[in-house]
Design an enzyme around this catalytic site. Sequence first.
Site, short mmCIF file in Angstrom:
data_model
loop_
_atom_site.label_atom_id
_atom_site.label_comp_id
_atom_site.label_asym_id
_atom_site.label_seq_id
_atom_site.Cartn_x
_atom_site.Cartn_y
_atom_site.Cartn_z
CB CYS A 1 -0.97 -0.03 1.18
SG CYS A 1 -2.41 1.04 0.95
CG HIS B 1 -3.59 -3.57 3.66
ND1 HIS B 1 -2.41 -3.18 4.27
CD2 HIS B 1 -4.14 -2.45 3.13
CE1 HIS B 1 -2.26 -1.87 4.13
NE2 HIS B 1 -3.30 -1.40 3.44
#
Length: 481
Positions: A328, A425
């Site tokens: 991310c 994630h």
Amino acid sequence: MATLMVQGCTSDAGKSTVVAALCRWFARRGYSVAPFKPQNMALNSAVTVDGGEIGRSTALQALACGVAPHSDMNPVLLKPQTDMGAQVIIRGKVLGNMQALDYHAYKNTASEAVLAAWQDLSSRFDVIIAEGAGSPAEINLRDNDIANMGFAERVDCPVIVVADIDRGGVFAHLTGTLDLLSESEQKRTLGFVINRFRGDLSLLQGGLDWLEERTGKPVFGVLPYLHGLTLDAEDAVDEQGAHDVGAFNVVVPLLPRMSNHNDFDPLRLHPQVNLQFVKMGEAWPSADLIILPGSKATRADLAFLRQQGWDKQIEKHLRYGGKVLGICGGFQMLGERIDDPEGLESDAGSSAGLGWLSMTTRLISGKQLRNVEGRFVAADTLIRGYEIHNGLTQGEALKHPMLVLEGRDDGAMSEDGRVMGCYLHGLFDVPDSCNTILEWAGLKSQRSVDYAVHREQQLDRLADMLEEHLDMTRLKQCMGS
């Protein structure tokens, strides 16, 4: 419908754990039960079934109930971006960034969102286990409180107070907290739970008798210190990992606004992995794999990384054949530039990236929130996780994606195969995907942990502990359920 609220004398007293235990206990007995946290401040969040965002601990508690996490379970989520400001999320959706004083003025409006979410949740479940935040006795925060007694008073629900005896001062914590509450708040406090006790309970009994006599409130139970308990943490990073001789070394720089550090929990449990978080001022350890984590303030955390000289350490690691993975915000750092023209994370502006992937990122409003699954491009193994980000990334590097998620490419891999990253994630939660990444990084014959199975075992362990050490019959009678 019955609502019970669990509050704590301090932060990290064990509220989240006790709520998770209660949720699993009621669920195992056939109750329709849900967690509720009026207001939470955390950088670790989860994507909900309705496409929103809530705190990680509340999502875990929903799993303890056997239900899908929903935005109604945590109607106000504050994600700190600076020491004085945070992103404000109301019922799962981003409202905007606010400074502390601005949010304080907004609390009356936030209170209506909290009440509406609780009412909606109450219409769908038999039992609600609510969790407070911090302490109910913070004098400076009592005006317009929506996180603790302010909520309990408004919905007229009973409260139990948890204290951590392992830190010491448990009787001062409990009596002091009760004394600082108003008369009506004291009346709705049913009693106490003492958490994380180790030793001979008979040596504590005199103190328990004194506490009950002084306060007129029962101690519903003394919960033991559970060694080896590993569940999704929400605030402080657990910096401990396996430290076996000859283990595979995974190093993560500990960034000030690091988010979703739960990504690393499966690695912490991995029998072959030595997971190390490097803090400011520490020497950089030997590494087989370096992971740049997610961040709520990517440009600021990238500047911090450079201030520590960690960019040079990572460059040296790559020069000697090491591997680097970005998740991310960490993925965004791997590119050539990060632009934040609207000042979504901090002051508007641009920052040079680390330059190891040929791509640029522009932070745009409209957060991407989704639970997804797909496959690794190189290994064709299953991956399952979630996305929480504002970035739009473009560039040549994306022609070599790391993942395919439900028909679309995600992430990138360098031409030499030593650097890769993505927005997803939960990369290590599924054993096959964890094995794929560790094999790419150089670890053979992997023995990854199935984190979903492990989580269920830990939740059952909590409920078993509650069954043995908490007077649930008495507590249920006090609840009126």
